[in-house]
Design an enzyme around this catalytic site. Structure first.
Site, PDB file in Angstrom:
ATOM      1  N   ASN A 209       0.844  -1.282   0.016  1.00 49.92           N
ATOM      2  CA  ASN A 209      -0.018  -0.009   0.071  1.00 49.92           C
ATOM      3  C   ASN A 209       0.839   1.191  -0.115  1.00 49.92           C
ATOM      4  OD1 ASN A 209       0.435   0.763   2.700  1.00 49.92           O
ATOM      5  ND2 ASN A 209      -0.404  -1.132   3.211  1.00 49.92           N
ATOM      6  N   ASP A 277      -4.799  -6.143   5.360  1.00 49.10           N
ATOM      7  CA  ASP A 277      -5.728  -6.981   5.785  1.00 49.10           C
ATOM      8  C   ASP A 277      -5.798  -8.259   5.346  1.00 49.10           C
ATOM      9  OD1 ASP A 277      -6.623  -4.953   7.609  1.00 49.10           O
ATOM     10  OD2 ASP A 277      -8.074  -4.053   6.056  1.00 49.10           O
ATOM     11  N   ASP A 304      -4.966  -9.474  13.101  1.00 50.92           N
ATOM     12  CA  ASP A 304      -4.868  -7.868  13.420  1.00 50.92           C
ATOM     13  C   ASP A 304      -3.886  -7.902  14.615  1.00 50.92           C
ATOM     14  OD1 ASP A 304      -5.635  -5.701  14.526  1.00 50.92           O
ATOM     15  OD2 ASP A 304      -7.253  -5.496  13.608  1.00 50.92           O
ATOM     16  N   ILE A 305      -2.666  -7.281  14.182  1.00 48.17           N
ATOM     17  CA  ILE A 305      -1.704  -7.194  15.347  1.00 48.17           C
ATOM     18  C   ILE A 305      -2.267  -6.354  16.656  1.00 48.17           C
ATOM     19  CG2 ILE A 305       0.760  -6.570  15.969  1.00 48.17           C
ATOM     20  CD1 ILE A 305       1.070  -6.632  12.624  1.00 48.17           C
ATOM     21  N   LYS A 335     -13.893   1.599  15.421  1.00 41.31           N
ATOM     22  CA  LYS A 335     -13.005   0.943  15.408  1.00 41.31           C
ATOM     23  C   LYS A 335     -12.233   0.889  17.090  1.00 41.31           C
ATOM     24  CE  LYS A 335     -10.814   1.216  11.414  1.00 41.31           C
ATOM     25  NZ  LYS A 335     -10.189   1.447  10.358  1.00 41.31           N
TER      26      LYS A 335
HETATM   27  N1  CTP Z   1      -3.666  -2.967  12.607  1.00 39.85           N
HETATM   28  C1  CTP Z   1      -2.869  -3.944  13.001  1.00 39.85           C
HETATM   29  N2  CTP Z   1      -3.059  -5.184  12.333  1.00 39.85           N
HETATM   30  C2  CTP Z   1      -3.503  -5.431  11.038  1.00 39.85           C
HETATM   31  C3  CTP Z   1      -4.532  -4.287  10.609  1.00 39.85           C
HETATM   32  C4  CTP Z   1      -4.511  -3.141  11.366  1.00 39.85           C
HETATM   33  O1  CTP Z   1      -2.282  -3.866  13.848  1.00 39.85           O
HETATM   34  N3  CTP Z   1      -3.914  -6.618  10.674  1.00 39.85           N
HETATM   35  C5  CTP Z   1      -3.471  -1.731  13.218  1.00 39.85           C
HETATM   36  C6  CTP Z   1      -3.285  -0.545  12.248  1.00 39.85           C
HETATM   37  O2  CTP Z   1      -1.782  -0.258  12.503  1.00 39.85           O
HETATM   38  C7  CTP Z   1      -3.889   0.713  12.710  1.00 39.85           C
HETATM   39  C8  CTP Z   1      -5.094   0.110  13.068  1.00 39.85           C
HETATM   40  O3  CTP Z   1      -4.998  -1.330  13.491  1.00 39.85           O
HETATM   41  O4  CTP Z   1      -3.469   0.928  14.086  1.00 39.85           O
HETATM   42  C9  CTP Z   1      -6.339   0.238  12.360  1.00 39.85           C
HETATM   43  O5  CTP Z   1      -6.018  -0.537  11.222  1.00 39.85           O
HETATM   44  P1  CTP Z   1      -7.328  -0.284  10.121  1.00 39.85           P
HETATM   45  O6  CTP Z   1      -6.834  -1.538   8.480  1.00 39.85           O
HETATM   46  O7  CTP Z   1      -7.891   0.947   9.518  1.00 39.85           O
HETATM   47  O8  CTP Z   1      -8.559  -1.024  10.734  1.00 39.85           O
HETATM   48  P2  CTP Z   1      -9.467  -2.270  10.405  1.00 39.85           P
HETATM   49  O9  CTP Z   1      -9.910  -2.901  11.376  1.00 39.85           O
HETATM   50  O10 CTP Z   1      -8.600  -3.276   9.458  1.00 39.85           O
HETATM   51  O11 CTP Z   1     -10.666  -1.774   9.571  1.00 39.85           O
HETATM   52  P3  CTP Z   1     -10.789  -1.529   7.940  1.00 39.85           P
HETATM   53  O12 CTP Z   1      -9.770  -2.005   7.174  1.00 39.85           O
HETATM   54  O13 CTP Z   1     -12.385  -1.842   7.743  1.00 39.85           O
HETATM   55  O14 CTP Z   1     -10.983   0.180   7.873  1.00 39.85           O
END
Ligand code: CTP
Length: 392
Positions: A209, A277, A304-305, A335
């Site tokens: 990305n 994701d 999701d870390i 969120k």
């Molecule tokens: N994050 C993470 N690990 C992932 C995805 C996200 O640690 N696999 C963390 C990002 O570093 C950020 C937060 O979660 O601090 C938000 O990530 P985001 O991708 O915006 O949230 P999602 O829950 O995946 O929601 P969406 O993609 O539907 O907006």
């Protein structure tokens, strides 16, 4: 911020500005620092060690060979004990030796053996300052994480006017206190993720990305400035590592997760990385050949870390970032609740990605706090200040 109780090695090298180092030594002692002075041979020609001994109240280190410690390793020990080494004035010659990792006198050896930050306040003639060799050495020192204080422009001892004058002792002291004084996060461990992840499709291609990593790096630098011990787990970026920050490079979300979990426990976890994701179910072992039939990729979700770290019984204070393209407040609050975060930083992705400035909104239990558009380092400092008040 205060320097009280900090152990500082004041390195003095040969130059007329060495006389100002005496005043600097006095100011550091007055500020409550424990000061140990190390002089090069050339410095001793400008000012006597006795001056610094009287001001610091301690014997002055001048030679690698006059070492009174029982194990003969006083220089390593002195370096290990220090919270900071400050070389002021730093001559062109000393900067050159430092840039090349020389250990040909006591002060250079202390610098090479250090486990603490190093700051230099250069002082030299303007032509020496502008010389290509000095430029190269300074670029190398910056890349090595050495802090540069000054120089200032003005009248020089040689009668010329230009850049190269050492900062005034009071200016050096103020700058040190800002950068190395005990800040609101002193004693805290802070773990930051930054940058994009890269999920391989085959050995030459992958999904990634447009995250530049700038915000995450700025947050890591701001946390360090606030006195924290900072580890930065970073996806691929073109950015230099912030000074005194430990950086672990990763590529995929799975590697990022493993690196983060290995760094726990931590007091604070700030997830700024743009983690993919999804990843291709299995990366092809060989380069995929083009086909008229097109290509379908099977994607599986990545862990999701942030959510995983926040759900642990020993969870650090967790801060999330939410880059949204619309209805920021609504998505960000959802969120924050879903991932159970005490603090979430929201921004509009299209306004922020890859840019040098950002407009942020902080969401916490007390409500919303807007940070109007500013450069990312300023925003990161404001975020860290806010975080420090919540931690309190
Ligand atoms: N994050 C993470 N690990 C992932 C995805 C996200 O640690 N696999 C963390 C990002 O570093 C950020 C937060 O979660 O601090 C938000 O990530 P985001 O991708 O915006 O949230 P999602 O829950 O995946 O929601 P969406 O993609 O539907 O907006």
């Amino acid at each position: 911020m205060s320097l009280t109780g900090r152990t500082i090695i004041l390195g003095v090298t040969g130059g007329i500005a060495a006389y100002k180092a005496a005043e600097l030594c006095r100011l550091l002692v007055k500020a409550g620092a424990d000061v140990r002075v190390a002089m090069t041979e050339a410095a001793c020609r400008f000012v006597t060690p006795l001056t610094f001994q009287a001001l610091s109240g301690k014997p002055v280190l001048t030679s690698l060979w006059a070492d009174g410690s029982p194990d003969g390793m006083a220089h390593i020990q002195a370096s290990r004990d220090a919270d900071l080494i400050l070389v002021a004035p730093a001559s062109a010659d000393f900067l050159a030796r430092l840039a090349h990792g020389r250990a040909d006198d006591l002060l250079a050896t202390l610098c090479l053996a250090r486990a603490c930050p190093l700051a230099v306040a250069p002082a030299m003639n303007r032509a020496m300052w502008a010389a290509p060799a000095t430029r190269r050495n300074l670029a190398q020192l910056a890349a090595d994480g050495v802090h540069l204080l000054g120089p200032a422009a003005g009248e020089q001892a040689c009668g010329e006017v230009g850049l190269g004058r050492m900062l005034e002792p009071a200016e050096i002291l103020a700058s040190l206190a800002d950068r190395f004084g005990r800040g609101p996060l002193a004693g805290k461990r802070v773990l930051v993720t930054a940058g994009p992840t890269f999920e391989p499709i085959d050995p030459v291609r992958g999904l990634t990305n447009r995250s530049s990593g700038k915000m995450g790096y700025a947050v890591a630098a701001a946390a360090r400035e606030a006195g924290a011990e900072v580890t930065l787990v970073s996806g691929s970026t073109c950015l230099p590592t912030p000074a005194d920050v430990r950086r672990i490079d990763v590529e995929t979300a799975a590697e990022m997760r493993a690196a983060v979990l290995a760094e726990l426990p931590s007091d604070v976890f700030i997830a700024v990385a743009a983690v993919a994701d999804y990843r291709p179910d299995a990366a092809a072992a060989h380069k995929l050949k083009k086909s008229e039939a097109g290509l379908k990729l099977d994607l599986v979700p990545n862990p999701d870390i942030l959510a995983e770290v926040a759900a642990r019984p020993d969870a650090p204070f967790c801060v999330g970032f939410a880059a949204e393209t619309e209805r920021l407040a609504e998505h960000a609050e959802a969120k924050r609740r879903r991932k159970k975060l005490p603090l979430l930083v929201g921004n509009l992705a299209q306004d922020t990605l890859g840019q040098d400035t950002a407009e942020l909104v902080l969401f916490d239990d007390a409500g919303r706090h807007s940070l109007p558009r500013a450069d990312k380092q300023t925003q990161a400092r404001a975020l860290i200040r806010h975080l420090a008040t919540l931690l309190d």
